[in-house]
Write an enzyme that holds these catalytic residues in place. Structure first.
Site, PDB file in Angstrom:
ATOM      1  CG  HIS A 349       5.563   3.648  -8.072  1.00  0.00           C
ATOM      2  ND1 HIS A 349       5.320   4.991  -7.970  1.00  0.00           N
ATOM      3  CD2 HIS A 349       6.843   3.451  -7.685  1.00  0.00           C
ATOM      4  CE1 HIS A 349       6.410   5.578  -7.528  1.00  0.00           C
ATOM      5  NE2 HIS A 349       7.356   4.678  -7.346  1.00  0.00           N
ATOM      6  CG  ASP A 405      12.793  -1.636  -5.708  1.00  0.00           C
ATOM      7  OD1 ASP A 405      13.952  -1.214  -5.747  1.00  0.00           O
ATOM      8  OD2 ASP A 405      11.878  -1.071  -5.080  1.00  0.00           O
TER       9      ASP A 405
HETATM   10  N1  COA Z   1       1.160  -6.905  -5.531  1.00  0.00           N
HETATM   11  C1  COA Z   1      -0.151  -7.168  -5.432  1.00  0.00           C
HETATM   12  N2  COA Z   1      -1.085  -6.216  -5.234  1.00  0.00           N
HETATM   13  C2  COA Z   1      -0.666  -4.951  -5.125  1.00  0.00           C
HETATM   14  C3  COA Z   1       0.688  -4.603  -5.229  1.00  0.00           C
HETATM   15  C4  COA Z   1       1.612  -5.631  -5.426  1.00  0.00           C
HETATM   16  N3  COA Z   1       2.917  -5.385  -5.529  1.00  0.00           N
HETATM   17  N4  COA Z   1       0.809  -3.277  -5.087  1.00  0.00           N
HETATM   18  C5  COA Z   1      -0.427  -2.787  -4.907  1.00  0.00           C
HETATM   19  N5  COA Z   1      -1.309  -3.815  -4.929  1.00  0.00           N
HETATM   20  C6  COA Z   1      -2.776  -3.707  -4.761  1.00  0.00           C
HETATM   21  C7  COA Z   1      -3.129  -3.578  -3.300  1.00  0.00           C
HETATM   22  O1  COA Z   1      -3.317  -4.820  -2.723  1.00  0.00           O
HETATM   23  C8  COA Z   1      -4.381  -2.736  -3.370  1.00  0.00           C
HETATM   24  O2  COA Z   1      -5.423  -3.568  -3.765  1.00  0.00           O
HETATM   25  P1  COA Z   1      -6.918  -3.308  -3.190  1.00  0.00           P
HETATM   26  O3  COA Z   1      -7.298  -1.937  -3.679  1.00  0.00           O
HETATM   27  O4  COA Z   1      -7.712  -4.397  -3.793  1.00  0.00           O
HETATM   28  O5  COA Z   1      -6.802  -3.380  -1.707  1.00  0.00           O
HETATM   29  C9  COA Z   1      -4.103  -1.781  -4.542  1.00  0.00           C
HETATM   30  O6  COA Z   1      -3.186  -2.482  -5.383  1.00  0.00           O
HETATM   31  C10 COA Z   1      -3.475  -0.467  -4.106  1.00  0.00           C
HETATM   32  O7  COA Z   1      -2.343  -0.774  -3.325  1.00  0.00           O
HETATM   33  P2  COA Z   1      -1.753   0.143  -2.184  1.00  0.00           P
HETATM   34  O8  COA Z   1      -0.856  -0.674  -1.343  1.00  0.00           O
HETATM   35  O9  COA Z   1      -2.868   0.872  -1.506  1.00  0.00           O
HETATM   36  O10 COA Z   1      -0.948   1.170  -3.049  1.00  0.00           O
HETATM   37  P3  COA Z   1       0.042   2.245  -2.501  1.00  0.00           P
HETATM   38  O11 COA Z   1       0.077   3.332  -3.484  1.00  0.00           O
HETATM   39  O12 COA Z   1      -0.284   2.580  -1.090  1.00  0.00           O
HETATM   40  O13 COA Z   1       1.437   1.441  -2.459  1.00  0.00           O
HETATM   41  C11 COA Z   1       3.404   0.370  -3.080  1.00  0.00           C
HETATM   42  C12 COA Z   1       2.422   1.499  -3.414  1.00  0.00           C
HETATM   43  C13 COA Z   1       4.656   0.536  -3.910  1.00  0.00           C
HETATM   44  C14 COA Z   1       3.797   0.450  -1.607  1.00  0.00           C
HETATM   45  C15 COA Z   1       2.737  -0.983  -3.382  1.00  0.00           C
HETATM   46  O14 COA Z   1       2.456  -1.076  -4.762  1.00  0.00           O
HETATM   47  C16 COA Z   1       3.564  -2.164  -2.931  1.00  0.00           C
HETATM   48  O15 COA Z   1       3.486  -2.545  -1.762  1.00  0.00           O
HETATM   49  N6  COA Z   1       4.391  -2.778  -3.846  1.00  0.00           N
HETATM   50  C17 COA Z   1       5.263  -3.856  -3.450  1.00  0.00           C
HETATM   51  C18 COA Z   1       6.539  -3.329  -2.821  1.00  0.00           C
HETATM   52  C19 COA Z   1       7.440  -2.670  -3.811  1.00  0.00           C
HETATM   53  O16 COA Z   1       7.740  -3.213  -4.861  1.00  0.00           O
HETATM   54  N7  COA Z   1       7.922  -1.493  -3.443  1.00  0.00           N
HETATM   55  C20 COA Z   1       8.853  -0.729  -4.235  1.00  0.00           C
HETATM   56  C21 COA Z   1       8.237   0.513  -4.743  1.00  0.00           C
HETATM   57  S1  COA Z   1       9.338   1.361  -5.835  1.00  0.00           S
END
Ligand code: COA
Length: 466
Positions: A349, A405
């Site tokens: 998140h 979720d």
């Molecule tokens: N699984 C594996 N790795 C994850 C992850 C996940 N669900 N969520 C984040 N990470 C990792 C990323 O790969 C990144 O790693 P890095 O720094 O080595 O590149 C780091 O954590 C930061 O991730 P990032 O995507 O930049 O974070 P964000 O704040 O932009 O995104 C979300 C937040 C929610 C979009 C992201 O956690 C995600 O895509 N989760 C899965 C989808 C989901 O469940 N969404 C519902 C949210 S309520």
């Protein structure tokens, strides 16, 4: 069958006690201030991380403690002791309703939950072939018809088009698109004049509170109609004696939910109602800030919520668990997912760097429900094992924990809801947060207009092209 819903309250209170025990040592809230003097300084990262878009009294997320507050109330207490109707009122009006206010509010919602004109038009499309969020978006747009009729009195429309009963005669409306080859269009629009909203009233408030009520009450009806049309059944009218949660289940499945099912759906709606400046809330606020109307704004919210990084994750969590298959296959699957740098749906998140409080509640509810559902039980055990693996690795390395979720899909599956309806149900609830924040922002509206840093070229010359 357990009928007493007290068991659900007990599970929520236990989840609260566990959360408070585990997070009491985390730092106190940030970004809390009584008086703000604009402009303010902040550091902005990619994806607007760290950007402050507005001030708000609607809700607060403490990402380090894993706490969620609506209008000053803790989410655990709201889930334990209130209903979704009370919570949506709280978000919009700032206070929980009195007994009388709640009665009136529920009456208005009931009236607005009947959408014969909207459903009639929606059913002219091949909804059963559509992505459910696309269908919800179109349905929301059709709800806006109330504004389209602005030049005429609704009475004239009823008289001139003779829409008292539609559909008993196949020739009366184009029903070729009815799913599964329905032979006769049997959906009757028993028009009760009271169920129609006076167009003028709504028009006056196209950016006002009654449009919010209309959307809060209408989205469940549209969502349920989409679910019915997808399986080749015709929509069912809401039952005025049921809550929004109860009606949602009733209108989707065609049978009245048990008190436990209704209570669990109600809790799920409470948990999804608001969540700070998330992508869909921001999208809807951006549209509203142009002084477009609330219906268009909510459509933008629905579109943003659809994405797999946002509300679309709940459906995909279920597919992931089904793909893994059983608890003994989690380790191998997780190892491969990490090698492929796959994002694991339902984890991580932008704000929470702790266990999401909503997942703390939904996890035990999924566990409670899966006792009676063999198939969900296997998925739940698989989810538990996956959670353990993610927390012990990604949790330690990057503070990645289950989000809302992760368990919601299992709850919905146990309630007999198909996966493609999970994200529309999220929208059914989040519409109360979207509308609350729009109404709040419009009081001191300023159009949203950030800038980009130009990284392109200058002074390029156009060569002769023809
Ligand atoms: N699984 C594996 N790795 C994850 C992850 C996940 N669900 N969520 C984040 N990470 C990792 C990323 O790969 C990144 O790693 P890095 O720094 O080595 O590149 C780091 O954590 C930061 O991730 P990032 O995507 O930049 O974070 P964000 O704040 O932009 O995104 C979300 C937040 C929610 C979009 C992201 O956690 C995600 O895509 N989760 C899965 C989808 C989901 O469940 N969404 C519902 C949210 S309520």
């Amino acid at each position: 069958m357990i009928k007493n819903t007290e068991i659900i309250t007990k599970l929520i209170i236990e989840a609260k006690e566990k959360a408070y025990k585990e997070t009491s040592n985390e730092p106190e809230p940030q970004l809390v201030q009584k008086e703000i003097k604009w402009p303010i300084q902040c550091t902005v990262g990619p994806g607007l991380e760290g950007a402050i878009a507005c001030e708000s009294k609607v809700g607060y997320v403490n990402g380090t403690k894993g706490w969620l507050i609506y209008r000053g109330y803790d989410i655990f207490d709201l889930a334990a002791y209130t209903s979704y109707e009370e919570v949506s009122y709280l978000l919009l009006h700032g206070e929980l309703p009195t007994k009388n206010e709640l009665k009136k509010y529920k009456e208005t919602l009931t009236k607005f939950s009947f959408l014969p004109l909207t459903l009639r038009q929606l059913m002219n499309f091949p909804v059963e072939e559509w992505n459910t969020m696309a269908a919800l978006r179109v349905g929301t747009n059709i709800m806006r018809q109330i504004l389209t009729y602005r030049d005429k009195d609704i009475d004239d429309i009823i008289k001139s088009k003779n829409i008292k009963v539609i559909g008993t005669d196949e020739d009366s409306i184009p029903m070729e698109t009815m799913p599964m080859g329905e032979k006769r269009a049997i959906y009757e629009f028993k028009h009760n004049r009271d169920k129609l909203i006076k167009s003028k009233v709504v028009l006056d408030e196209a950016l006002g509170i009654r449009s919010c009520y209309h959307l809060i009450a209408g989205l469940p009806t549209i969502t349920a109609a989409i679910a019915r049309l997808r399986k080749g059944s015709l929509p069912i009218e809401p039952d005025p004696d049921l809550s929004i949660a109860g009606n949602l289940l009733y209108m989707m499945k065609g049978e009245k939910p048990t008190p436990i099912e209704e209570r669990i759906m109600d809790v799920a709606l409470i948990l999804h109602a608001d969540h700070g400046m998330n992508a869909s809330t921001f999208a809807s606020m951006v549209v509203a800030s142009t002084l477009s109307d609330i219906y268009f704004s909510i459509e933008a919210g629905i579109a943003a919520l659809n994405g797999p990084l946002h509300g679309g994750a709940n459906e995909r969590v279920l597919y992931t668990l089904e793909e893994i298959g059983s608890p003994d296959k989690v380790e191998k699957w997780f190892k491969k997912a990490r090698e492929e740098k796959r994002k694991i749906m339902g984890f991580g998140h932008r704000v929470y760097k702790a266990y999401d409080p909503r997942a703390r509640i939904l996890g035990p509810l999924a566990e409670f429900l899966c006792k009676d559902h063999k198939e969900v039980r296997t998925l739940f055990k698989t989810a538990k094992k996956l959670e353990k693996m993610v927390i012990s690795t990604l949790g330690k390395e990057k503070k990645i924990f289950p989000n809302v979720d992760f368990y919601s899909g299992l709850v919905y599956k146990a309630l007999g809801i198909p996966p493609e309806m999970f994200t529309p149900i999220f929208a059914v609830s989040r519409v109360s947060g979207w509308t609350a924040r729009i109404i709040e922002y419009l009081k001191h509206n300023r159009i949203f207009r950030p800038r980009a840093i130009y990284t392109g070229e200058f002074n390029k010359k156009i060569k002769k092209r023809r």
